[in-house]
Design a protein around this motif. Structure first.
Motif, mmCIF file in Angstrom:
data_model
loop_
_atom_site.group_PDB
_atom_site.id
_atom_site.type_symbol
_atom_site.label_atom_id
_atom_site.label_comp_id
_atom_site.label_asym_id
_atom_site.label_seq_id
_atom_site.Cartn_x
_atom_site.Cartn_y
_atom_site.Cartn_z
ATOM 1 N N ASP A 7 39.856 63.365 69.907
ATOM 2 C CA ASP A 7 39.303 64.651 69.768
ATOM 3 C C ASP A 7 39.915 65.716 70.236
ATOM 4 O O ASP A 7 39.722 66.902 69.802
ATOM 5 N N HIS A 8 40.562 65.480 71.539
ATOM 6 C CA HIS A 8 41.488 66.776 71.876
ATOM 7 C C HIS A 8 42.395 67.098 70.979
ATOM 8 O O HIS A 8 42.770 68.571 70.835
ATOM 9 N N LEU A 9 43.122 66.131 70.475
ATOM 10 C CA LEU A 9 44.147 66.665 69.402
ATOM 11 C C LEU A 9 43.676 67.379 68.253
ATOM 12 O O LEU A 9 44.243 68.319 68.023
ATOM 13 N N ILE A 10 42.370 66.882 67.703
ATOM 14 C CA ILE A 10 41.762 67.656 66.700
ATOM 15 C C ILE A 10 41.348 69.074 66.998
ATOM 16 O O ILE A 10 41.520 70.122 66.434
ATOM 17 N N GLU A 11 40.734 69.043 68.227
ATOM 18 C CA GLU A 11 40.176 70.180 68.709
ATOM 19 C C GLU A 11 41.146 71.316 68.924
ATOM 20 O O GLU A 11 41.086 72.530 68.732
ATOM 21 N N GLY A 12 42.263 70.868 69.412
ATOM 22 C CA GLY A 12 43.409 71.733 69.809
ATOM 23 C C GLY A 12 43.964 72.295 68.400
ATOM 24 O O GLY A 12 44.313 73.587 68.383
ATOM 25 N N TYR A 13 43.886 71.448 67.405
ATOM 26 C CA TYR A 13 44.746 72.049 66.153
ATOM 27 C C TYR A 13 43.382 73.028 65.345
ATOM 28 O O TYR A 13 43.775 74.044 65.073
ATOM 29 N N ALA A 14 42.161 72.644 65.868
ATOM 30 C CA ALA A 14 41.119 73.654 65.345
ATOM 31 C C ALA A 14 41.170 75.004 65.819
ATOM 32 O O ALA A 14 40.996 76.108 65.239
ATOM 33 N N GLU A 15 41.418 74.998 67.335
ATOM 34 C CA GLU A 15 41.752 76.277 67.994
ATOM 35 C C GLU A 15 42.900 76.754 67.357
ATOM 36 O O GLU A 15 42.715 78.356 67.283
ATOM 37 N N LYS A 16 44.069 76.436 67.018
ATOM 38 C CA LYS A 16 45.094 76.901 66.427
ATOM 39 C C LYS A 16 44.593 77.706 65.057
ATOM 40 O O LYS A 16 44.922 78.818 64.834
ATOM 41 N N LEU A 17 43.765 76.737 64.123
ATOM 42 C CA LEU A 17 43.347 77.467 62.902
ATOM 43 C C LEU A 17 42.476 78.605 63.154
ATOM 44 O O LEU A 17 42.906 79.547 62.424
ATOM 45 N N LYS A 18 41.844 78.572 64.394
ATOM 46 C CA LYS A 18 40.934 79.752 64.634
ATOM 47 C C LYS A 18 41.981 80.912 64.911
ATOM 48 O O LYS A 18 41.391 82.141 64.383
ATOM 49 N N ALA A 19 42.859 80.838 65.729
ATOM 50 C CA ALA A 19 43.645 81.559 66.188
ATOM 51 C C ALA A 19 44.306 82.328 64.890
ATOM 52 O O ALA A 19 44.605 83.702 65.081
ATOM 53 N N ASP A 20 44.451 81.540 63.935
ATOM 54 C CA ASP A 20 45.487 82.182 62.867
ATOM 55 C C ASP A 20 44.400 82.774 61.818
ATOM 56 O O ASP A 20 44.749 83.109 60.748
ATOM 57 N N GLY A 21 43.022 82.843 62.040
ATOM 58 C CA GLY A 21 42.233 83.532 61.175
ATOM 59 C C GLY A 21 41.330 82.429 60.312
ATOM 60 O O GLY A 21 40.477 82.915 59.622
ATOM 61 N N ASN A 22 41.683 80.952 60.574
ATOM 62 C CA ASN A 22 41.064 80.228 59.549
ATOM 63 C C ASN A 22 40.034 79.364 60.231
ATOM 64 O O ASN A 22 39.877 78.169 60.303
ATOM 65 N N THR A 23 38.820 80.437 60.610
ATOM 66 C CA THR A 23 37.716 79.795 61.213
ATOM 67 C C THR A 23 37.019 78.806 60.123
ATOM 68 O O THR A 23 36.506 77.804 60.579
ATOM 69 N N GLN A 24 36.771 79.298 59.058
ATOM 70 C CA GLN A 24 36.101 78.228 58.230
ATOM 71 C C GLN A 24 36.440 76.858 58.165
ATOM 72 O O GLN A 24 36.150 75.949 58.336
ATOM 73 N N LYS A 25 38.080 76.834 57.788
ATOM 74 C CA LYS A 25 38.810 75.537 57.935
ATOM 75 C C LYS A 25 38.356 74.780 59.326
ATOM 76 O O LYS A 25 38.553 73.732 59.272
ATOM 77 N N ALA A 26 38.626 75.546 60.322
ATOM 78 C CA ALA A 26 38.428 75.121 61.696
ATOM 79 C C ALA A 26 37.090 74.518 61.791
ATOM 80 O O ALA A 26 37.117 73.254 62.313
ATOM 81 N N ASP A 27 36.120 75.073 61.455
ATOM 82 C CA ASP A 27 34.775 74.606 61.435
ATOM 83 C C ASP A 27 34.717 73.172 60.666
ATOM 84 O O ASP A 27 34.052 72.248 61.053
#
Ligand code: GAP
Length: 482
Positions: free
Chosen positions: A103-123
């Motif tokens: 879960d930490h690995l995936i959540e960390g990647y989702a945070e990165k996606l969000k930081a790059d503006g890919n909020t939808q993909k992160a969600d």
């Protein structure tokens, strides 16, 4: 000035420099995810513990506290489900050999996606992860990691092992005899304090003549062999929990769950933390014991993270203990004339995480520069009731009878609240040191004190100073900390 991203590091350094928190056994290079509280950290932690204890026991009509042992009969953990279910899915990178909680690995990647503006993909990624978690679909989790090409931070590759379960309980041997083959000397260090409450449910109910609904509270150490243990005192291997189990009539658990969500949020707000810094997060993947669960999350400098869990545990724990111990765990309800196993609403907050939250909220770097002079200060704006030191007593000089006056004020106040006496260094330097420790009030004794029995009181947050009579000091401080 620290930015949000390095504020976390700045707090860690500040805690070490000012005697709040040290790495454990630091002279031997520390022990991962284990920390020692220093002279001011232990005061802060004690104040938070006492504040929780008072609001959850003394100020409640129907909640009492206990202090159960850390060691419990090993069957406790079989019954509670921790032997079979207290696992975290882990994955290893084959190249770096680094192990990650999935879960930490995936959540960390989702945070990165969000930081790059890919909020939808992160969600979408988080939603997919939660669905797979709740189905215990480990192959699916691995596929998800591969699909999103999530790589290891060390090797940079996506060369992953299968996802495996890893039990988080620490075990040790009990007594002096060598361990038998079937492991019957094995005991666990409790991974939650709650089970000490469940196994004492009838002891307390009977001896305290408690009537449902009622609660049992406890504060104590818990131990978890966290695989990915980092983030300072946020995730530790030895930590303290403040838990309360509230026993209710079956069928009423929904309303009590809502009641405790609201009551606990009010407690958080009473720490002076604005509500925008909190949010509720409902669990999708429920723990093995839970029927409904949510977290109270606080916005740490490292993002929104769980501080407290509120869980509707049904009759899972008491039923399991009844089954494994073969002792009845029933309550006779004289209002309904029925015997039943009560349902439980649990509130469970980490003491160390609360310390981290209070520190994060209090830590401020202020720029005090004027056109003439560059200046700044680090100040911990703790609520006065939680501050490790309430009052600093600072004679302006070491002579002319000023220290004697200071000592007599110290004598008058020290039995009521924590005071600190200091006569060394320039007064400005002493004020800054007290700001860094979060002391809400400083009083300075000067030559005028000898003439009219007044002192200067300085307020930490506003830095405002005013003249007050010596006999007002105690009342002013007590009004703020009560
Ligand atoms: N009895 C329920 C229970 O233990 P949990 O959500 O696993 O529930 C409750 O833990 C709280 O304990 C968390 O919200 C967190 O504040 C704290 N906690 C859990 N694991 C921790 C750890 N490794 N380090 C510090 N605090 C922890």
């Amino acid at each position: 000035m620290a930015t949000e991203t390095n504020k976390f590091q700045a707090i860690i350094s500040h805690c070490k420099e000012y005697g709040f928190i040290f790495p454990s056994s630091e002279i031997y290079d520390g022990l991962a995810a284990v920390y020692d509280y220093g002279q001011w950290g232990s005061e802060l932690k004690k104040n938070i513990r006492e504040y929780w204890w008072k609001s959850m026991t003394q100020l409640q009509d129907n909640i009492v506290g206990i202090d159960a042992a850390i060691f419990m009969h090993p069957t406790t953990w079989k019954a509670s489900g921790h032997v079979d279910n207290f696992n975290d899915p882990m994955i290893d990178n084959k190249d770096s050999k680094k192990r990650y909680r999935v879960d930490h690995l995936i959540e960390g990647y989702a945070e990165k996606l969000k930081a790059d503006g890919n909020t939808q993909k992160a969600d979408e990624l988080i939603a997919a992860m939660e669905a797979l978690q709740s189905a215990d679909d480990f192959a699916g989790l691995k596929k998800l990691i591969e699909e999103y090409k999530i790589s290891c931070a060390v090797s940079g590759t996506c060369n992953w092992t299968d996802v495996r379960q890893f039990n988080l309980m620490f075990a040790t041997e009990f007594g002096s005899t060598a361990s038998s083959e079937d492991g019957d000397n094995k005991v666990y260090l409790r991974p939650e304090t709650a089970q000490g409450i469940f196994v004492n449910f009838l002891n307390v109910q009977k001896t305290g003549r408690m009537k449902i609904p009622f609660g049992i509270a406890q504060v104590g150490k818990a131990f978890r062999n966290e695989i990915v243990a980092r983030q300072f005192i946020f995730r530790m291997r030895e930590f303290e929990q403040m838990e309360m189990q509230f026993f209710v009539r079956p069928g009423t658990e929904g309303e009590w769950y809502e009641y405790w969500k609201e009551t606990r949020m009010k407690w958080h707000l009473s720490l002076g933390i604005p509500k925008e810094h909190y949010r509720f997060h409902d669990h999708v993947k429920l723990a093995h014991y839970a029927k409904a669960a949510c977290d109270i999350e606080y916005e740490f400098p490292i993002g929104f993270k769980e501080v407290e869990g509120i869980h509707s545990r049904g009759d899972f724990d008491l039923s399991q203990h009844q089954q494994y111990s073969k002792k009845k765990m029933q309550y006779f309800d004289s209002e309904t004339n029925q015997n039943y196993i009560p349902y439980v609403i649990e509130t469970s907050i980490g003491l160390d995480r609360t310390v981290m939250m209070v520190l994060s909220e209090a830590y401020v770097e202020e720029d005090l520069s004027t056109p003439e002079k560059q200046d700044s200060r680090v100040v911990l704006k703790f609520p006065a009731k939680l501050a490790p030191i309430k009052l600093a007593i600072l004679p302006l000089t070491k002579k002319d009878g000023l220290p004697e006056i200071g000592r007599s004020i110290m004598e008058e106040c020290r039995s009521r609240f924590r005071c600190f006496y200091e006569e060394k260094d320039a007064i400005g330097k002493r004020y800054r040191r007290m700001d860094a420790l979060g002391t809400p009030f400083c009083i300075t004794i000067d030559h005028q004190t000898k003439e009219d029995n007044t002192v200067t009181i300085r307020y930490r947050d506003s830095m405002k100073q005013e003249r007050i009579a010596i006999n007002q000091i105690r009342e002013i401080v007590e009004n703020h900390i009560s």
